[in-house]
Motif scaffolding. Sequence first.
Motif, short mmCIF file in Angstrom:
data_model
loop_
_atom_site.label_atom_id
_atom_site.label_comp_id
_atom_site.label_asym_id
_atom_site.label_seq_id
_atom_site.Cartn_x
_atom_site.Cartn_y
_atom_site.Cartn_z
N LEU A 214 43.83 42.84 41.05
CA LEU A 214 44.26 44.18 41.94
C LEU A 214 43.98 45.35 41.66
O LEU A 214 43.24 46.24 42.48
CB LEU A 214 45.80 43.85 41.99
N ARG A 215 43.97 45.82 40.35
CA ARG A 215 43.37 47.01 40.07
C ARG A 215 41.76 47.31 40.00
O ARG A 215 41.29 48.47 40.61
CB ARG A 215 43.50 47.12 38.43
N GLN A 216 41.01 45.93 40.26
CA GLN A 216 39.63 46.41 40.32
C GLN A 216 39.37 46.43 41.97
O GLN A 216 38.59 47.14 42.29
CB GLN A 216 38.97 45.05 40.17
N ILE A 217 40.43 45.72 42.88
CA ILE A 217 40.37 46.00 44.50
C ILE A 217 40.67 47.41 44.43
O ILE A 217 39.84 48.28 45.29
CB ILE A 217 41.16 44.84 44.97
N TRP A 218 41.64 48.05 43.90
CA TRP A 218 42.08 49.34 44.21
C TRP A 218 41.04 50.38 43.86
O TRP A 218 40.55 51.40 44.47
CB TRP A 218 43.33 49.71 43.36
#
Length: 519
Positions: A214-218
């Motif tokens: 999720l952090r990478q998507i954000w």
Amino acid sequence: MAADRLTDVMERYEAVIGLEIHTEITASRTKMFCGCPVAFGGEPNTRVCPVCLGMPGALPVPNEAAIEWTVLAGLATECDIALWSQFHRKQYFYPDMPKDYQISQYDLPFCSDGRVSVEVDGPGAAERLDRGHALESGLLTGDAEAYTTVIGITRIHLEEDTGKMVHVGGAEGRIAGADYSLVDFNRAGTPLMELVTEPDIRTPEEARRFAQKLRQIWLALGVSDCSMEEGSLRVDANVSIRPRGATGLGTKTEVKNMNSFKSLHDALAYEIVRQAEVLDAGGVIQQETRHWDVGAKRTSALRSKEEAHDYRYFPEPDMVPFQFTEEWIAALAGRLPELPDARKARFVAELGLPAQDAVVLTSDTALATYFEDAVAAAGAERAKAVANWVTGEFAAHLNAAGIGADASPVTPGALAEIVELVDGGTLSARQGREVFSAVIETGMAPSAIVEQRGMRQVSDSAAIEAVVDRVLAANPDEVARYRDGKTGLMGFFVGQVMKEMRGQANPGVVNDVLRARLG
Ligand code: ADP
Ligand code: ZN
Ligand code: MG
């Protein structure tokens, strides 16, 4: 927490985990309902105004950019976007909330019903004891060592962040035992997305991988800087266990205060074992909030859900509801950048990388960009060689230095040069690694280092033959034993030749010449 205790417990129990993830929209220049700047740190109570201080009569004005970021986040996680939505007031009384209510969303979040796929491999995959069965049933895809699982996103809503309390005189800055408490409203009103997952996560490792994904998507979106240390990404974990084979849900606890992905994993592993011990002893799990103590490596009860507040949600009367159009949503979808999964697929399809390499490279946006820049410099035909260097030598160097790919003294151009030198046979692999280290130490260009150190791989067979002949003449016993069938001595001869040639001989040519000479 011994890993084998977790393994033992998870043979008998299955864990059920759902995450609640708060992300500050640090990409927004201003707060959610006023014009105060969004920033981290600074003198306390300097970025405040009557709105974010909750002065009577001050009216909120919604931040359009923050709503757009939230919808983009929803589109990036395959959520449905509500066409009709609104803010609610959530009443609670705590000194970090100047209005005594928080403007949040209740039954009409901007985004709902999304999904994020998560790859799990390496030692972490072993935590999923049921993966054989789950793979057969189609719940997971992949193989036993590396599988993919899909985690449902219940909702993403937008709210305002609270202020920050500083408890003075207590242990670890906690309120218990503090002499007095201070409050800083600089953070109050910062746009905050809350994402809630379905209880689809089954292991601490899956939870960690989901949060990292999720952090990478954000980060790819650019919605937030996602710093767990500075609190712009905050992960709370709900966890329960049930006997293997059971389908109902057990009583859950909610664990807070994890400041790193490792803490998220370790806190969940601890909590699963703790709950199993309670059940094994004939006890029952209390539904409660628990605090992860990273020093003591344990969770402790914070407050019981029995005393849960009645938030008395009601529609925010100072703002009209939102009516969005399909066209507006489509226009936002057109703004989506390439996301990690799409990038991964492109690395496989266009560059011919093995899926495993593509997963590792795209698990970190900066690393993926670094890789692409190096491939652009080295040529697409060297993509696999570049991937090997980036996931191997380069990743190890970033790890050791504790820096991101964009902060390394080895630029993508420098790495491409090293790859070309090794791939083209000018340098041996060992020499390539030596040049790599020298670039880190000196910041010099690889070609300059090669020049300065007189490093050239010798592939010229005449030069190598001369050395081979000297080595064979100096070791007649070994030659005789080799010819008697002790072919394992080949390594010894190669080593001797390499030593004489200070590691600069092309190992392939050395092997060929030795084999020819030894018959
Ligand atoms: P609450 O009413 O306590 O806020 P919710 O139903 O809203 O609980 O769920 C909050 C989070 O907890 C979600 O991520 C959800 O997936 C997860 N969750 C709900 N029930 C369980 C359970 N029994 N075990 C583990 N996680 C759960
Ligand atoms: Zn303000
Ligand atoms: Mg809830």
